[in-house]
Design an enzyme around this catalytic site. Structure first.
Site, PDB file in Angstrom:
ATOM      1  N   SER A  93      31.748 -33.855 -16.795  1.00 15.78           N
ATOM      2  CA  SER A  93      32.127 -32.548 -17.301  1.00 15.78           C
ATOM      3  C   SER A  93      33.207 -31.961 -16.401  1.00 15.78           C
ATOM      4  O   SER A  93      33.683 -32.631 -15.484  1.00 15.78           O
ATOM      5  CB  SER A  93      30.924 -31.628 -17.444  1.00 15.78           C
ATOM      6  N   GLU A 127      46.964 -29.098 -20.309  1.00 16.10           N
ATOM      7  CA  GLU A 127      46.801 -29.192 -21.760  1.00 16.10           C
ATOM      8  C   GLU A 127      45.784 -28.152 -22.218  1.00 16.10           C
ATOM      9  O   GLU A 127      44.947 -27.720 -21.419  1.00 16.10           O
ATOM     10  CB  GLU A 127      46.288 -30.594 -22.135  1.00 16.10           C
ATOM     11  N   LYS A 129      42.479 -26.518 -23.605  1.00 14.63           N
ATOM     12  CA  LYS A 129      41.087 -26.968 -23.634  1.00 14.63           C
ATOM     13  C   LYS A 129      40.526 -26.596 -25.005  1.00 14.63           C
ATOM     14  O   LYS A 129      40.306 -25.420 -25.304  1.00 14.63           O
ATOM     15  CB  LYS A 129      40.293 -26.288 -22.520  1.00 14.63           C
ATOM     16  N   GLU A 185      38.127 -34.544 -28.256  1.00 17.83           N
ATOM     17  CA  GLU A 185      37.371 -33.392 -28.728  1.00 17.83           C
ATOM     18  C   GLU A 185      37.427 -33.339 -30.257  1.00 17.83           C
ATOM     19  O   GLU A 185      38.506 -33.437 -30.849  1.00 17.83           O
ATOM     20  CB  GLU A 185      37.996 -32.139 -28.111  1.00 17.83           C
ATOM     21  N   CYS A 448       7.393 -13.199  -7.341  1.00 21.60           N
ATOM     22  CA  CYS A 448       5.956 -13.095  -7.499  1.00 21.60           C
ATOM     23  C   CYS A 448       5.302 -13.976  -6.436  1.00 21.60           C
ATOM     24  O   CYS A 448       5.689 -15.126  -6.243  1.00 21.60           O
ATOM     25  CB  CYS A 448       5.574 -13.574  -8.891  1.00 21.60           C
TER      26      CYS A 448
HETATM   27  O1  D41 Z   1      40.140 -30.184 -24.674  1.00 25.14           O
HETATM   28  C1  D41 Z   1      39.091 -30.361 -24.093  1.00 25.14           C
HETATM   29  N1  D41 Z   1      37.999 -29.732 -24.476  1.00 25.14           N
HETATM   30  C2  D41 Z   1      39.029 -31.302 -22.940  1.00 25.14           C
HETATM   31  C3  D41 Z   1      37.794 -31.656 -22.433  1.00 25.14           C
HETATM   32  C4  D41 Z   1      40.185 -31.850 -22.353  1.00 25.14           C
HETATM   33  N2  D41 Z   1      41.402 -31.536 -22.823  1.00 25.14           N
HETATM   34  N3  D41 Z   1      40.081 -32.705 -21.311  1.00 25.14           N
HETATM   35  C5  D41 Z   1      38.867 -33.067 -20.811  1.00 25.14           C
HETATM   36  N4  D41 Z   1      38.824 -33.933 -19.780  1.00 25.14           N
HETATM   37  C6  D41 Z   1      37.668 -34.302 -19.271  1.00 25.14           C
HETATM   38  C7  D41 Z   1      37.622 -35.276 -18.133  1.00 25.14           C
HETATM   39  C8  D41 Z   1      38.622 -34.906 -17.088  1.00 25.14           C
HETATM   40  C9  D41 Z   1      36.275 -35.318 -17.483  1.00 25.14           C
HETATM   41  C10 D41 Z   1      37.948 -36.638 -18.659  1.00 25.14           C
HETATM   42  C11 D41 Z   1      37.687 -32.538 -21.362  1.00 25.14           C
HETATM   43  C12 D41 Z   1      36.475 -32.970 -20.783  1.00 25.14           C
HETATM   44  N5  D41 Z   1      36.493 -33.855 -19.748  1.00 25.14           N
HETATM   45  C13 D41 Z   1      35.162 -32.521 -21.206  1.00 25.14           C
HETATM   46  N6  D41 Z   1      34.862 -31.751 -22.208  1.00 25.14           N
HETATM   47  C14 D41 Z   1      33.535 -31.548 -22.254  1.00 25.14           C
HETATM   48  C15 D41 Z   1      32.965 -32.243 -21.260  1.00 25.14           C
HETATM   49  C16 D41 Z   1      33.984 -32.859 -20.595  1.00 25.14           C
END
Ligand code: D41
Length: 752
Positions: A93, A127, A129, A185, A448
């Site tokens: 992650s 980039e 997310k 994704e 507690c």
């Molecule tokens: O666009 C995304 N949600 C995205 C997720 C992205 N552009 N790059 C990602 N790169 C990674 C690694 C660096 C670990 C390969 C990711 C994610 N991970 C990711 N999304 C959810 C868990 C991991």
């Protein structure tokens, strides 16, 4: 042909058994499909059970028939509809950042780790997310063979049939490596989301709160035909297992994926400094509303893949990537009430009950208020937060939500405070068991003091014990734990009770599990089998399952690696106990000395006070040795060590732990890939300044090669790596006759 169904299993000839097995296996598979994927059972539970029993009886007599049988796939796969698959390479992650300054810190941290000068070139990709869900696609010889959701990163759900219906996902590739796992994704565009919800509403179906939920709900359809009718899209952002590298850089690898036919995000840029990264962040943020799909931030990744490899990862996140989130969304609403929840370690957590309000497409009616001080308007050091404004029931409060984080109450509008609103009085007794709720010196949390007599603590501890990183028992989640905890006939009050459940059920004349509402023969047996599967448990999981304060998954792994077995760990903790008590006494002596010094207007003699307290305890040598061995373990500090020692020394808690362990076979942690490693099993200490490799990298490399890294030199140390400026540790090593080498010798030893 005789009707085989009428022949007793004991009387079947081998070829008859094979034919009958085939018939039964098909019938069971058909029933499984009807029940789980079509939501339309064709046979009664009793008929189903009879089929399965006969199938199992045949397999008992003719074990060769059992491979691939539907009797082998009860539980997980069937209960949840999707088979679980293990990712060939773990899906990591992302570490999150919210402030611009954290981007510069990220760059600094990487330079430090790699020992790069501030002006050495270091490029990053930036980039968007995507706010969707991650998917891993496995291609073998250019053919899509498997698609799996992220799951917990280790195991995901097999959604291959569904992924095949997504137009952005190629079924075949030309010119790809023989093994290629593409990660990316899955998401839904705003327009498609709105149209889908309209169609759903018109058909009287369920509508989705936001595009992310719609994408997740659509991908996780048991019927791929439904997924096919949902407009899902896919952006590739990375990869898992590969038989040959895609390129030498992140940007090159993404370009290669685009050539192979994947959609990659057109807003990806190469940035050569934190300033350029922030520029790209602003540019993407400015364009956010016009993109047509949800994004929740920008992801930065080190471009050079050789550097990515050197940086490696922490327990769940790569050191070379950072998710820079957009500011969270906010809304104002009324605070209706404050409830107090009691957690596993007894912490009293205030929860705000709110007039429901929509925050970023999600209705929020609960939010965290953190702790007593937060409500009063102070942080953990006593400094004012929100300018010192306290929060009262009836106030207008600002609710803040960021991604998947629990919503929190961030601010309060004093001008809207109702007349007569009183400051909130935080309870000093546990609302669940009435025991005094106490705050320890320096702790912002009130706890507690009831321990296991507090039902809230006991049930939360149980929920923790069955959670994913712990026993992870299929069919025994938080809901079932609450049910069993309150059950008069078959109670589960502590983890050991889980493992006596089946025997107690068998002896239970009236209220057998299978006769309960919501349960049947099948689900009860499935639960008992799932419990049986966990009678054998890896050591780190058992340690984590105990739910001891400060002992999380990473610490549990550290402890397991250090001690190697359950017996060794418990014995060492027992030996160390007198020393742990002496350290508690030393803490008290330190506090008393500080108070006395303050009153007398002199400097506190802290180390003398501590030393005197420890000396007064007159520790047996083996206690002192076991204690220093524990606190010298990398990742284990005195706070954790004391918490662990307290738990094992508390008579009630220890008895519960021993009762649990008596049901288990504890397996040792899997050995690391250390064949041929010259440092496997050795204990190393780094000291002084390393010039070619930062300390953190050296430590990670050593651990990856099977060594333990300790913080201080003792008789157990095998090797000291001393850079310039090494002081007392190198001297101590010389005194003990421990081998000391310099950084060049270290690099030679690990092969570069
Ligand atoms: O666009 C995304 N949600 C995205 C997720 C992205 N552009 N790059 C990602 N790169 C990674 C690694 C660096 C670990 C390969 C990711 C994610 N991970 C990711 N999304 C959810 C868990 C991991």
């Amino acid at each position: 042909m005789a009707d085989l169904a009428a022949v007793g299993v004991a009387d079947l000839a081998p070829e008859q058994a094979a034919a009958e097995w085939q018939r039964l296996a098909e019938a069971v598979s058909r029933a499984n499909r009807a029940y789980h994927t079509e939501d339309a059972p064709e046979i009664s539970d009793a008929e189903y059970d009879a089929l399965k029993r006969r199938l199992a009886a045949i397999e008992d007599r003719f074990p060769d028939l059992a491979a691939g049988s539907p009797t082998q796939q009860v539980g997980a796969a069937l209960a949840e509809g999707f088979a679980k698959v293990r990712h060939a390479a773990r899906m990591l992650s992302l570490e999150n950042a919210f402030e611009d300054a954290e981007v510069t810190e990220f760059d600094d941290r990487i330079r430090r780790y790699l020992n790069l000068a501030a002006d050495a070139p270091l490029a990053f990709t930036a980039e968007p997310k995507i706010d969707g869900l991650s998917l891993s696609l496995r291609y073998e010889d250019g053919t899509l063979v498997q698609a799996a959701t992220r799951g917990d990163g280790e195991m995901g759900e097999n959604v291959t049939a569904n992924a095949r219906t997504i137009a952005d996902i190629p079924q075949r590739l030309t010119g790809a490596p023989a093994v290629l796992e593409v990660r990316g994704e899955v998401y839904m565009s705003h327009a498609d989301f709105a149209a889908l919800n309209e169609r759903q509403a018109a058909a009287g179906g369920k509508t989705f709160a936001n595009p992310r939920n719609a994408a997740a709900g659509s991908l996780r359809q048991l019927d791929a035909a439904i997924t096919a009718a949902r407009p899902l899209r896919f952006f590739a952002y990375g990869w898992g297992e590969l038989s040959a590298p895609l390129a030498g850089t992140q940007s090159g690898a993404i370009a290669r994926l685009a050539e192979l036919g994947f959609r990659t995000n057109p807003l990806t840029r190469l940035c050569r400094s934190p300033a350029e990264m922030l520029d790209q962040y602003r540019a993407i943020e400015a364009g956010r509303a016009g993109l047509g799909y949800d994004i929740d931030g920008v992801v930065y990744k080190v471009d050079d893949l050789a550097l990515q490899a050197r940086l490696g990862f922490r327990s769940t996140t790569p050191r070379w990537a950072l998710a820079h989130k957009f500011p969270a969304e906010l809304a104002w609403t009324r605070l209706e009430a404050i409830d107090i929840q009691v957690g596993r370690t007894g912490a009293l957590s205030p929860v705000a009950r709110l007039t429901p309000v929509t925050v970023g497409g999600v209705v929020v009616s609960n939010a965290t208020l953190h702790n007593e001080d937060y409500i009063a308007g102070r942080d953990s050091r006593g400094a004012p937060i929100r300018g010192g404004k306290d929060i009262r029931i009836g106030d207008q409060v600002q609710v803040y939500r960021a991604g998947d984080v629990i919503p929190k109450v961030a601010d309060v509008d004093l001008t809207a405070r109702p007349d007569g609103a009183e400051p909130y009085a935080f309870p000093d007794r546990c609302p669940e068991c009435g025991s005094p709720a106490v705050r320890e010196e320096g702790d912002s949390v009130r706890r507690c003091s009831g321990g296991l007599i507090c039902p809230a603590q006991a049930v939360e501890k149980l929920k923790h014990a069955v959670s994913r990183g712990a026993f992870d028992i299929e069919g025994l989640g938080a809901k079932q734990v609450e049910m069993f905890f309150a059950d008069p006939a078959l109670p589960i009050r502590e983890p050991a009770d889980i493992f006596t459940l089946e025997a107690r059920d068998a002896a239970e004349p009236l209220r057998k599990l299978k006769n309960r509402e919501g349960w049947g023969e099948k689900s009860a047996t499935n639960l008992f089998r799932a419990i049986d599967e966990r009678r054998q448990i890896p050591l780190p999981r058992l340690i984590f399952a105990l739910g001891i304060r400060h002992v999380g998954e990473v610490a549990a792994q550290d402890l397991a690696r250090h001690y190697g077995s359950w017996e060794a760990m418990t014995a060492a903790l027992d030996r160390a106990r007198p020393a742990a008590l002496a350290h508690r006494a030393a803490d008290a002596a330190e506090q008393a000395e500080r108070a006395a010094a303050l009153a007398e207007g002199r400097r506190a003699r802290v180390s003398e006070a501590r030393a005197a307290a420890v000396a007064a305890a007159d520790l047996p040598a083996e206690a002192a040795a076991a204690w220093s061995d524990l606190v010298a373990t990398d990742g284990i500090g005195p706070v954790l060590a004391l918490s662990l020692s307290d738990a094992f020394a508390n008579p009630e808690e220890r008895a519960a732990i021993d009762r649990l362990a008596a049901h288990l076979t504890v397996t040792a942690p899997a050995a690391r890939q250390t064949a041929g490693s010259p440092i496997a099993g050795k204990t190393l200490v780094f000291t002084g300044t390393l010039e070619k490799m930062a300390r953190a990298e050296a430590k990670a490399r050593a651990e990856a090669m099977g060594a333990k890294v300790a913080g201080s030199v003792s008789a157990k140390t095998d090797l000291v790596i001393a850079g310039p400026g090494a002081g007392s540790k190198a001297a101590k090593a010389a005194e003990l006759g421990v081998e000391v080498i310099d950084e060049d010798a270290w690099l030679a030893l690990i092969g570069g």
